[in-house]
Design a protein around this motif. Structure first.
Motif, PDB file in Angstrom:
ATOM      1  N   ALA A  83       0.830  -1.213   0.000  1.00  0.00           N
ATOM      2  CA  ALA A  83       0.000   0.000   0.000  1.00  0.00           C
ATOM      3  C   ALA A  83       0.859   1.256   0.000  1.00  0.00           C
ATOM      4  O   ALA A  83       0.536   2.233  -0.681  1.00  0.00           O
ATOM      5  N   ALA A  90       2.212   1.702  -3.474  1.00  0.00           N
ATOM      6  CA  ALA A  90       1.138   2.146  -4.370  1.00  0.00           C
ATOM      7  C   ALA A  90       0.781   3.605  -4.115  1.00  0.00           C
ATOM      8  O   ALA A  90       0.463   4.351  -5.047  1.00  0.00           O
ATOM      9  N   ASN A 100      -0.530   5.954 -11.708  1.00  0.00           N
ATOM     10  CA  ASN A 100      -1.786   5.267 -12.013  1.00  0.00           C
ATOM     11  C   ASN A 100      -2.965   5.804 -11.188  1.00  0.00           C
ATOM     12  O   ASN A 100      -3.924   5.087 -10.939  1.00  0.00           O
ATOM     13  N   THR A 101      -2.893   7.049 -10.781  1.00  0.00           N
ATOM     14  CA  THR A 101      -3.941   7.633  -9.938  1.00  0.00           C
ATOM     15  C   THR A 101      -5.300   7.588 -10.628  1.00  0.00           C
ATOM     16  O   THR A 101      -6.299   7.186 -10.027  1.00  0.00           O
ATOM     17  N   GLU A 109      -6.295   5.617 -13.008  1.00  0.00           N
ATOM     18  CA  GLU A 109      -6.737   4.222 -13.125  1.00  0.00           C
ATOM     19  C   GLU A 109      -7.374   3.754 -11.826  1.00  0.00           C
ATOM     20  O   GLU A 109      -8.393   3.062 -11.832  1.00  0.00           O
ATOM     21  N   ARG A 110      -6.768   4.134 -10.687  1.00  0.00           N
ATOM     22  CA  ARG A 110      -7.321   3.746  -9.388  1.00  0.00           C
ATOM     23  C   ARG A 110      -8.667   4.412  -9.140  1.00  0.00           C
ATOM     24  O   ARG A 110      -9.593   3.786  -8.633  1.00  0.00           O
ATOM     25  N   ILE A 111      -8.770   5.695  -9.484  1.00  0.00           N
ATOM     26  CA  ILE A 111     -10.050   6.398  -9.315  1.00  0.00           C
ATOM     27  C   ILE A 111     -11.120   5.732 -10.163  1.00  0.00           C
ATOM     28  O   ILE A 111     -12.243   5.498  -9.690  1.00  0.00           O
ATOM     29  N   ASP A 112     -10.782   5.389 -11.404  1.00  0.00           N
ATOM     30  CA  ASP A 112     -11.729   4.701 -12.274  1.00  0.00           C
ATOM     31  C   ASP A 112     -12.122   3.342 -11.705  1.00  0.00           C
ATOM     32  O   ASP A 112     -13.299   2.976 -11.699  1.00  0.00           O
ATOM     33  N   PHE A 113     -11.145   2.599 -11.181  1.00  0.00           N
ATOM     34  CA  PHE A 113     -11.407   1.283 -10.605  1.00  0.00           C
ATOM     35  C   PHE A 113     -12.378   1.377  -9.432  1.00  0.00           C
ATOM     36  O   PHE A 113     -13.363   0.634  -9.363  1.00  0.00           O
ATOM     37  N   PHE A 114     -12.123   2.310  -8.492  1.00  0.00           N
ATOM     38  CA  PHE A 114     -12.987   2.426  -7.327  1.00  0.00           C
ATOM     39  C   PHE A 114     -14.357   2.992  -7.692  1.00  0.00           C
ATOM     40  O   PHE A 114     -15.365   2.622  -7.082  1.00  0.00           O
TER      41      PHE A 114
END
Length: 172
Positions: free
Chosen positions: A131, A134, A140-141, A143-148
């Motif tokens: 964590a 990451a 990849n910020t 990408e993470r926002i899109d994932f969540f």
């Protein structure tokens, strides 16, 4: 009626049903989060910012919530930030904002004092190191926002999050 309707909606929501699958700390975490929100909203609604109504329950709930799951700290940060700003804006309650923030920090401190190994778990173990790495990697910020956002849409709103967001924005 509104309370019963809210409970039924919550109990039947995919987000809640998926937390039941993890018969571990997640349901208790959800209860702690709801309790903290309840304390804050009730204090704001009643305009009673006293030790009995807000500060002592917040301290206890923060301590127990953090001991339930470390994610509680993230949730509590946003709740406390919002309530502190709300209290700080009004001159009459400015002092209460600092007392409230102190109760949150003291609750976290009490939890850490009770279980100091939590710091090694959060920052040291394989998940903690993963964590931390990451968090440091900002490439990849989005990408993470899109994932969540997709997880929120799929598991909490059954795919209707964006439609509900548009409706809320249009009503507003």
């Amino acid at each position: 009626f509104i309370t019963l309707f809210t409970i039924i909606l919550f109990a039947l929501s995919p987000g809640y049903l998926s937390t039941i699958t993890f018969i571990r700390m997640y349901v208790m975490l959800t209860a702690a989060c709801f309790y903290v929100l309840y304390i804050g909203l009730k204090a704001v609604n009643d305009r009673k910012y006293t030790a009995k109504n807000l500060f002592i329950p917040t301290f206890i709930a923060t301590c127990l919530g953090f001991l339930t799951h470390y994610y509680f700290a993230v949730f509590m940060f946003w709740v406390a930030a919002y309530l502190c700003i709300y209290l700080f804006v009004n001159k009459e309650t400015r002092k209460k904002a600092f007392i409230y923030a102190g109760c949150v920090v003291a609750g976290m401190g009490a939890a850490i004092a009770y279980y100091p190994a939590c710091l090694a778990h959060i920052f040291g173990g394989y998940r903690g190191l993963e964590a931390t790495e990451a968090f440091k990697d900002v490439s990849n910020t989005f990408e993470r926002i899109d994932f969540f956002t997709q997880m929120l849409n799929d598991f909490t709103f059954s795919g209707s999050f964006f439609a509900l967001l548009i409706i809320v924005l249009l009503i507003y």
